[in-house]
Design a protein around this motif. Sequence first.
Motif, PDB file in Angstrom:
ATOM      1  N   ASP A  83     -25.103  19.585   8.289  1.00 24.15           N
ATOM      2  CA  ASP A  83     -25.144  19.695   9.891  1.00 24.15           C
ATOM      3  C   ASP A  83     -26.208  20.435  10.096  1.00 24.15           C
ATOM      4  O   ASP A  83     -27.084  20.045  11.058  1.00 24.15           O
ATOM      5  N   LEU A  84     -26.566  21.811   9.596  1.00 21.12           N
ATOM      6  CA  LEU A  84     -27.832  22.477   9.994  1.00 21.12           C
ATOM      7  C   LEU A  84     -29.092  21.636   9.790  1.00 21.12           C
ATOM      8  O   LEU A  84     -29.765  21.603  10.452  1.00 21.12           O
ATOM      9  N   ALA A  85     -29.228  21.156   8.560  1.00 23.16           N
ATOM     10  CA  ALA A  85     -30.350  20.564   8.302  1.00 23.16           C
ATOM     11  C   ALA A  85     -30.458  19.228   9.354  1.00 23.16           C
ATOM     12  O   ALA A  85     -31.774  19.110   9.384  1.00 23.16           O
ATOM     13  N   TYR A  86     -29.509  18.575   9.098  1.00 21.67           N
ATOM     14  CA  TYR A  86     -29.657  17.097  10.101  1.00 21.67           C
ATOM     15  C   TYR A  86     -30.228  17.618  11.691  1.00 21.67           C
ATOM     16  O   TYR A  86     -31.004  17.000  12.091  1.00 21.67           O
ATOM     17  N   ALA A  87     -29.482  18.699  12.049  1.00 19.58           N
ATOM     18  CA  ALA A  87     -30.091  19.076  13.713  1.00 19.58           C
ATOM     19  C   ALA A  87     -31.080  19.492  13.413  1.00 19.58           C
ATOM     20  O   ALA A  87     -32.118  19.341  14.410  1.00 19.58           O
ATOM     21  N   GLU A  88     -31.726  20.130  12.604  1.00 18.25           N
ATOM     22  CA  GLU A  88     -33.215  20.634  12.403  1.00 18.25           C
ATOM     23  C   GLU A  88     -34.050  19.536  12.148  1.00 18.25           C
ATOM     24  O   GLU A  88     -35.305  19.349  12.969  1.00 18.25           O
ATOM     25  N   ALA A  89     -33.726  18.328  11.292  1.00 19.85           N
ATOM     26  CA  ALA A  89     -34.356  17.130  11.455  1.00 19.85           C
ATOM     27  C   ALA A  89     -34.844  16.508  12.797  1.00 19.85           C
ATOM     28  O   ALA A  89     -35.714  16.036  12.989  1.00 19.85           O
ATOM     29  N   ARG A  90     -33.529  16.371  13.407  1.00 17.40           N
ATOM     30  CA  ARG A  90     -33.653  15.737  14.793  1.00 17.40           C
ATOM     31  C   ARG A  90     -34.669  16.629  15.635  1.00 17.40           C
ATOM     32  O   ARG A  90     -35.537  16.041  16.443  1.00 17.40           O
TER      33      ARG A  90
END
Length: 543
Positions: free
Chosen positions: A469-476
């Motif tokens: 979740d943390l990595a995906y939020a950063e990707a967006r």
Amino acid sequence: MFHLSESLTALLKQLREPAQQGRLGRLERGIEKEGLRVDADARVAQSPHAKGLGSKLTHPYITTDYSEALLEFVTPVFSTPEEALDFLTELHRFTYRQIGDESIWPASMPARLNGNDSVPIADYGSSNSGRMKHVYRKGLDLRYGRIMQSIAGVHYNVSLPDSFWDRLYEIDGRNDLSMQDYRSARYFDLIRNFRRHSWLLLYLFGASPALDTSFLPSGCVPEGLERHGKHTLISRYATSLRMSDLGYQNKVQAQIKICFNSLSNFVNTLRHATTAAWPAYAAKGVQVDGDWRQLNASILQIENEYYSDIRPKRVTRRGETPSQALECGGVEYIEVRCLDLDPFDVRGINATRCRFVDMFVAWCLLSESPWISDQECEHLDDNRRLVVNRGRDPELRLEHNGHKRSIADWGGDIFAEMKEVAALLDIEEQGSPHQNALAELAPLLDNPELTPSGKYLEKLLENNSEFSDLAYAEARRQAEQLASQPSNSSRQAEFAALVERSEQQQKDIEAADTQGFDEFMQDYFMRANKSCATVIRETGGRQ
């Protein structure tokens, strides 16, 4: 009390005057950055490489590594980090415009997986060279599984300019060696010192203290990891799980004892590994019922299969293997391979890291570098293993010349010597970018929580977040940041033109093939197993 090396001090003094006269030149570097494409559920994308990105077989800047979903961006060689990073930024911006609602995963450890088959193997078309690349990846799957191949990182390629080598050659007075042999010998000096001290890069830049539970078999919690939330495993003191036994690993390769003491030793050991059969691989089969499962049954299918934190490199000519290129032309540059992605920078690396690696490489070259014994090699492996698993543990001690030392103590000595190297490199610059980079990173030695791994773990814990979740939020966030910033229109036009050009180049390669694949592979290995001397003797020169 620490004292600067007298030999290093004397050498830097001899280099200072030509640097002030502009006769040393700048280091040059190119960057290769990997990043998984993921879907809106933070899972590895199952879609093919976007047509709008061109041919991954022939595009010079946008390709794939192991997986169809594992993008790899390759920059040209630049004389400043900022130029390379600007180019890398534009590659990301162009790519985001072609991949719809997918994202580029910013972390080294992969997104959510659904077993081995959820990592699609890259397909490079119907040409013999394209099929070879695909079969090689099938072999990696057969030997190690696909999940290990979904890990991403940054490869940093760096070389010294001719003017720098000319001055070193003059200072050393090695008239017994040609310039080519001298460069190669000195690059191997650099590599040995790099291997002695690469733990420092793992500590400073490791950024993978956590992973998604789907990376491991269901219910598996290896020693040193603990559960965090429903889908995350963390290691309290780890710096780079990517570089640990959970990440890139090859127990078979450990048998070959690759030697970095000289170019000839390195090439001969590597060549042996690509020709010596390994029974377990032979038992899996090379061709079964007409289907190629792997390129061969050797310890290494090809030289690229060898994993290490640094490699000597030379640009290969058509038909050459990396070893043949090194034998014929000598070492041209080195490839640093132990850098995790910076998960909070869309490029995966920033100018401070680039400058530090430049300084570190120069320091490794200019410092004394005796050959590495088998016993020392074991200590070096132990130090790296300790740092990737426990680098932020205040009780950790590393082996150094028969003594146990903390990272802060030993690292402080290295920083003190690198400060002198930074001053030399800054003579060619406006301002003091190398010394500033050193000063920016120095506090990390005494405070492990300031390291990227420490900061990443802190974010997971303070927000009670899942890794994915943390990595995906950063990707967006990174995608939105790129979209909101002005682009370099000329670069974007260049990338667009390369799409059609690369597709045509792939078609031309496929149309030009006249051999069957079996014959192509037989000819390839017949050439690949020859030494440079044999190639020159048979052809009358390097082809």
